[in-house]
Design a protein around this motif. Structure first.
Motif, PDB file in Angstrom:
ATOM      1  N   THR A  24       0.854  -1.330   0.021  1.00 10.49           N
ATOM      2  CA  THR A  24       0.196  -0.132  -0.080  1.00 10.49           C
ATOM      3  C   THR A  24       0.808   1.230  -0.022  1.00 10.49           C
ATOM      4  O   THR A  24       1.995   1.195   0.325  1.00 10.49           O
ATOM      5  CB  THR A  24      -0.998  -0.027   1.184  1.00 10.49           C
ATOM      6  OG1 THR A  24      -0.114   0.001   2.384  1.00 10.49           O
ATOM      7  CG2 THR A  24      -1.822  -1.313   1.333  1.00 10.49           C
ATOM      8  N   PHE A  25       0.159   2.214  -0.245  1.00 10.16           N
ATOM      9  CA  PHE A  25       1.032   3.530  -0.456  1.00 10.16           C
ATOM     10  C   PHE A  25       0.281   4.933   0.158  1.00 10.16           C
ATOM     11  O   PHE A  25      -0.856   4.808   0.223  1.00 10.16           O
ATOM     12  CB  PHE A  25       1.521   3.982  -1.960  1.00 10.16           C
ATOM     13  CG  PHE A  25       1.855   2.957  -2.614  1.00 10.16           C
ATOM     14  CD1 PHE A  25       3.444   2.876  -2.551  1.00 10.16           C
ATOM     15  CD2 PHE A  25       1.396   1.794  -3.603  1.00 10.16           C
ATOM     16  CE1 PHE A  25       4.092   1.766  -3.439  1.00 10.16           C
ATOM     17  CE2 PHE A  25       1.755   0.765  -4.126  1.00 10.16           C
ATOM     18  CZ  PHE A  25       3.094   0.694  -4.184  1.00 10.16           C
ATOM     19  N   TYR A  26       1.005   5.872   0.479  1.00 12.28           N
ATOM     20  CA  TYR A  26       0.590   6.797   1.014  1.00 12.28           C
ATOM     21  C   TYR A  26       0.821   8.116  -0.036  1.00 12.28           C
ATOM     22  O   TYR A  26      -0.127   9.037  -0.102  1.00 12.28           O
ATOM     23  CB  TYR A  26       1.346   7.555   2.269  1.00 12.28           C
ATOM     24  CG  TYR A  26       1.277   8.677   2.969  1.00 12.28           C
ATOM     25  CD1 TYR A  26       0.083   8.917   3.733  1.00 12.28           C
ATOM     26  CD2 TYR A  26       2.137   9.611   2.834  1.00 12.28           C
ATOM     27  CE1 TYR A  26      -0.093  10.004   4.464  1.00 12.28           C
ATOM     28  CE2 TYR A  26       1.871  10.798   3.485  1.00 12.28           C
ATOM     29  CZ  TYR A  26       0.771  11.091   4.298  1.00 12.28           C
ATOM     30  OH  TYR A  26       0.681  12.467   4.705  1.00 12.28           O
ATOM     31  N   HIS A  27       1.997   7.962  -0.741  1.00 13.24           N
ATOM     32  CA  HIS A  27       2.301   9.103  -1.584  1.00 13.24           C
ATOM     33  C   HIS A  27       1.898   9.013  -2.972  1.00 13.24           C
ATOM     34  O   HIS A  27       1.716   9.947  -3.924  1.00 13.24           O
ATOM     35  CB  HIS A  27       3.860   9.242  -1.676  1.00 13.24           C
ATOM     36  CG  HIS A  27       4.188  10.141  -0.278  1.00 13.24           C
ATOM     37  ND1 HIS A  27       3.818  11.323   0.081  1.00 13.24           N
ATOM     38  CD2 HIS A  27       5.122  10.010   0.660  1.00 13.24           C
ATOM     39  CE1 HIS A  27       4.441  11.780   1.190  1.00 13.24           C
ATOM     40  NE2 HIS A  27       5.380  10.939   1.544  1.00 13.24           N
ATOM     41  N   VAL A  68      -2.919   0.246  -3.913  1.00 13.59           N
ATOM     42  CA  VAL A  68      -2.618  -1.025  -3.649  1.00 13.59           C
ATOM     43  C   VAL A  68      -1.774  -1.702  -4.898  1.00 13.59           C
ATOM     44  O   VAL A  68      -2.272  -1.447  -5.826  1.00 13.59           O
ATOM     45  CB  VAL A  68      -3.535  -2.022  -3.138  1.00 13.59           C
ATOM     46  CG1 VAL A  68      -3.173  -3.263  -2.901  1.00 13.59           C
ATOM     47  CG2 VAL A  68      -4.107  -1.222  -2.239  1.00 13.59           C
ATOM     48  N   VAL A  69      -0.901  -2.369  -4.666  1.00 12.55           N
ATOM     49  CA  VAL A  69      -0.167  -3.289  -5.843  1.00 12.55           C
ATOM     50  C   VAL A  69       0.449  -4.686  -5.327  1.00 12.55           C
ATOM     51  O   VAL A  69       0.653  -4.690  -4.190  1.00 12.55           O
ATOM     52  CB  VAL A  69       1.065  -2.308  -6.347  1.00 12.55           C
ATOM     53  CG1 VAL A  69       1.996  -3.151  -7.161  1.00 12.55           C
ATOM     54  CG2 VAL A  69       0.747  -1.146  -7.320  1.00 12.55           C
ATOM     55  N   LYS A  70       0.352  -5.527  -6.466  1.00 13.90           N
ATOM     56  CA  LYS A  70       0.748  -6.682  -5.894  1.00 13.90           C
ATOM     57  C   LYS A  70       1.707  -7.107  -7.118  1.00 13.90           C
ATOM     58  O   LYS A  70       1.233  -7.004  -8.402  1.00 13.90           O
ATOM     59  CB  LYS A  70      -0.441  -7.649  -5.793  1.00 13.90           C
ATOM     60  CG  LYS A  70       0.408  -9.216  -5.463  1.00 13.90           C
ATOM     61  CD  LYS A  70      -0.594 -10.340  -5.179  1.00 13.90           C
ATOM     62  CE  LYS A  70      -1.425 -10.019  -4.004  1.00 13.90           C
ATOM     63  NZ  LYS A  70      -2.172 -11.376  -3.775  1.00 13.90           N
ATOM     64  N   TRP A  71       3.043  -7.492  -6.878  1.00 17.34           N
ATOM     65  CA  TRP A  71       4.172  -7.763  -7.695  1.00 17.34           C
ATOM     66  C   TRP A  71       4.226  -9.540  -7.970  1.00 17.34           C
ATOM     67  O   TRP A  71       4.141  -9.963  -6.912  1.00 17.34           O
ATOM     68  CB  TRP A  71       5.497  -7.252  -7.564  1.00 17.34           C
ATOM     69  CG  TRP A  71       5.453  -5.712  -7.986  1.00 17.34           C
ATOM     70  CD1 TRP A  71       5.655  -5.061  -8.973  1.00 17.34           C
ATOM     71  CD2 TRP A  71       5.390  -4.590  -6.973  1.00 17.34           C
ATOM     72  NE1 TRP A  71       5.708  -3.719  -9.061  1.00 17.34           N
ATOM     73  CE2 TRP A  71       5.554  -3.561  -7.835  1.00 17.34           C
ATOM     74  CE3 TRP A  71       5.396  -4.640  -5.518  1.00 17.34           C
ATOM     75  CZ2 TRP A  71       5.660  -2.246  -6.905  1.00 17.34           C
ATOM     76  CZ3 TRP A  71       5.468  -3.254  -4.987  1.00 17.34           C
ATOM     77  CH2 TRP A  71       5.735  -2.065  -5.959  1.00 17.34           C
ATOM     78  N   HIS A  82      -3.747  -4.693  -8.778  1.00 17.06           N
ATOM     79  CA  HIS A  82      -3.542  -3.276  -8.157  1.00 17.06           C
ATOM     80  C   HIS A  82      -5.019  -2.714  -8.244  1.00 17.06           C
ATOM     81  O   HIS A  82      -5.896  -3.136  -8.641  1.00 17.06           O
ATOM     82  CB  HIS A  82      -2.938  -2.503  -9.199  1.00 17.06           C
ATOM     83  CG  HIS A  82      -3.358  -2.077 -10.826  1.00 17.06           C
ATOM     84  ND1 HIS A  82      -3.498  -3.060 -11.744  1.00 17.06           N
ATOM     85  CD2 HIS A  82      -4.411  -1.350 -10.994  1.00 17.06           C
ATOM     86  CE1 HIS A  82      -4.070  -2.560 -12.551  1.00 17.06           C
ATOM     87  NE2 HIS A  82      -4.860  -1.583 -12.416  1.00 17.06           N
ATOM     88  N   ILE A  83      -5.118  -1.734  -7.193  1.00 20.75           N
ATOM     89  CA  ILE A  83      -6.167  -0.800  -7.245  1.00 20.75           C
ATOM     90  C   ILE A  83      -5.920   0.551  -7.514  1.00 20.75           C
ATOM     91  O   ILE A  83      -4.791   1.125  -6.720  1.00 20.75           O
ATOM     92  CB  ILE A  83      -6.735  -0.786  -5.678  1.00 20.75           C
ATOM     93  CG1 ILE A  83      -7.279  -2.259  -5.530  1.00 20.75           C
ATOM     94  CG2 ILE A  83      -7.758   0.239  -5.798  1.00 20.75           C
ATOM     95  CD1 ILE A  83      -7.670  -2.441  -3.926  1.00 20.75           C
ATOM     96  N   GLU A  84      -6.353   1.259  -8.583  1.00 20.33           N
ATOM     97  CA  GLU A  84      -6.000   2.770  -8.952  1.00 20.33           C
ATOM     98  C   GLU A  84      -6.641   3.669  -7.974  1.00 20.33           C
ATOM     99  O   GLU A  84      -7.687   3.274  -7.507  1.00 20.33           O
ATOM    100  CB  GLU A  84      -6.236   2.723 -10.372  1.00 20.33           C
ATOM    101  CG  GLU A  84      -5.515   1.979 -11.257  1.00 20.33           C
ATOM    102  CD  GLU A  84      -5.741   2.340 -12.885  1.00 20.33           C
ATOM    103  OE1 GLU A  84      -6.519   3.447 -13.192  1.00 20.33           O
ATOM    104  OE2 GLU A  84      -5.201   1.577 -13.805  1.00 20.33           O
ATOM    105  N   ILE A  85      -6.176   4.679  -7.984  1.00 19.44           N
ATOM    106  CA  ILE A  85      -6.544   5.760  -7.313  1.00 19.44           C
ATOM    107  C   ILE A  85      -7.887   6.392  -8.089  1.00 19.44           C
ATOM    108  O   ILE A  85      -7.876   6.426  -9.240  1.00 19.44           O
ATOM    109  CB  ILE A  85      -5.595   7.082  -7.006  1.00 19.44           C
ATOM    110  CG1 ILE A  85      -4.763   6.829  -5.885  1.00 19.44           C
ATOM    111  CG2 ILE A  85      -6.267   8.375  -6.658  1.00 19.44           C
ATOM    112  CD1 ILE A  85      -3.617   7.714  -5.673  1.00 19.44           C
ATOM    113  N   GLU A  86      -8.958   6.602  -7.157  1.00 22.86           N
ATOM    114  CA  GLU A  86      -9.985   7.098  -7.685  1.00 22.86           C
ATOM    115  C   GLU A  86     -10.541   8.422  -6.865  1.00 22.86           C
ATOM    116  O   GLU A  86     -10.517   8.341  -5.547  1.00 22.86           O
ATOM    117  CB  GLU A  86     -11.488   6.335  -7.571  1.00 22.86           C
ATOM    118  CG  GLU A  86     -11.262   5.158  -8.552  1.00 22.86           C
ATOM    119  CD  GLU A  86     -12.572   4.329  -8.523  1.00 22.86           C
ATOM    120  OE1 GLU A  86     -13.585   4.747  -8.438  1.00 22.86           O
ATOM    121  OE2 GLU A  86     -12.357   3.240  -8.629  1.00 22.86           O
ATOM    122  N   LEU A  87     -10.622   9.719  -7.587  1.00 22.80           N
ATOM    123  CA  LEU A  87     -10.630  10.901  -6.544  1.00 22.80           C
ATOM    124  C   LEU A  87     -12.030  11.527  -6.777  1.00 22.80           C
ATOM    125  O   LEU A  87     -12.636  11.379  -8.082  1.00 22.80           O
ATOM    126  CB  LEU A  87      -9.551  11.954  -6.929  1.00 22.80           C
ATOM    127  CG  LEU A  87      -8.120  11.421  -6.474  1.00 22.80           C
ATOM    128  CD1 LEU A  87      -7.075  12.249  -7.095  1.00 22.80           C
ATOM    129  CD2 LEU A  87      -7.855  11.140  -4.809  1.00 22.80           C
TER     130      LEU A  87
END
Length: 282
Positions: free
Chosen positions: A256-259, A265-268, A277-282
């Protein structure tokens, strides 16, 4: 307000809008040449990259935990806003309200470190006074981080501010190398980005989530050698990233990410390819 929500194991995660800055891409990628990093992350004509500052609300075991605190509101001067590339102040309180919550409903705040872009949101301005934003919360800070916060050196005094620690000092609880906040939610001291930098490990029902904070601020910093010029101890960052990313991928972890301004969220896989992954939705 659009909230990014995600359930994993017994945990419910919600990203709260904590602010947006645009910082120099060269500083964010250190010695990595722009022709390389610019293929991995967006930038503008001024060589700036977008960086969110979005705390993660974790709901688990009847508790509400906040990972990081956002940029806050009214905490920067006009000069600081220009220098730090602030484009959007925090909407954390509004995001909590959208979930029917107030700052007083937060039980725990986990701080990976105390740089201004992570901890400004811990303090609010009320009637001209600086007061804790989350008045009922226990705030966990690694002990070396807290010590440097209160007595910064010639380099770190630019990001460790007295106005960010004095109003909350009665709420802070420090820990050493490792601390279990709640079952399956553990803080681990890594150092690297700062002397007391820590990460968050969350495990539930066979699912593993790693929040590597600023030793991997965006998905584009996946390469262990891609560390920021802002890191106080870059070799420590490299070794910590190598260890945690490798073991995390082997265990099928989510990161997970803050910045990150692209992914929440990403899985490699072991080849370093993004497989979910889950992309940002604003």
């Amino acid at each position: 307000m659009k909230l990014n929500e995600w359930s994993v194991g017994a945990f419910q995660l919600t990203w709260l809008k904590g602010g947006l800055t645009k910082l120099d891409g060269g500083a964010m990628f250190g010695v990595v040449p722009k022709p390389l990093w610019s293929k991995k992350y967006p930038s503008n004509e001024l060589n700036q990259i977008p960086l969110r500052a979005d705390p993660i609300l974790v709901e688990a075991y009847g508790k509400r935990i906040l990972i990081e605190a956002g940029m806050g509101n009214g905490r920067l001067t006009d000069k600081q806003k220009r220098n730090f590339g602030l484009e959007e102040e925090s909407q954390v309180i509004e995001a909590l309200a959208a979930k029917g919550l107030t700052p007083a409903d937060i039980d725990i705040v986990v701080m990976t470190h105390m740089h201004y872009d992570h901890c400004n949101g811990l303090v609010s301005v009320q009637d001209g006074q600086l007061v804790p934003t989350f008045p009922r919360a226990v705030i966990y800070v690694q002990e070396q981080e807290w010590a440097e916060m209160k007595e910064p050196n010639i380099r770190s005094r630019n990001t460790y501010w007295e106005d960010n620690w004095r109003p909350i000092e009665q709420l802070v609880q420090t820990y050493g190398e490792q601390y279990e906040v709640l079952p399956g939610i553990t803080l681990h001291h890594t150092g690297g980005h700062s002397l007391g930098h820590a990460i968050v490990r969350m495990e539930s029902e066979g699912e593993l989530v790693l929040h590597l904070a600023d030793i991997m601020p965006t998905h584009s910093h996946h390469n262990p050698l891609w560390v920021m010029a802002y890191d106080d101890y870059p070799m420590t960052s490299i070794f910590a990233k190598e260890q945690w990313i490798k073991s995390g991928i082997e265990q099928g972890a989510w990161f997970t990410f803050y910045h990150d301004a692209v992914y929440r969220v990403v899985k490699w896989n072991e080849k370093g390819e993004i497989i979910d992954h889950i992309e940002i939705e604003l």
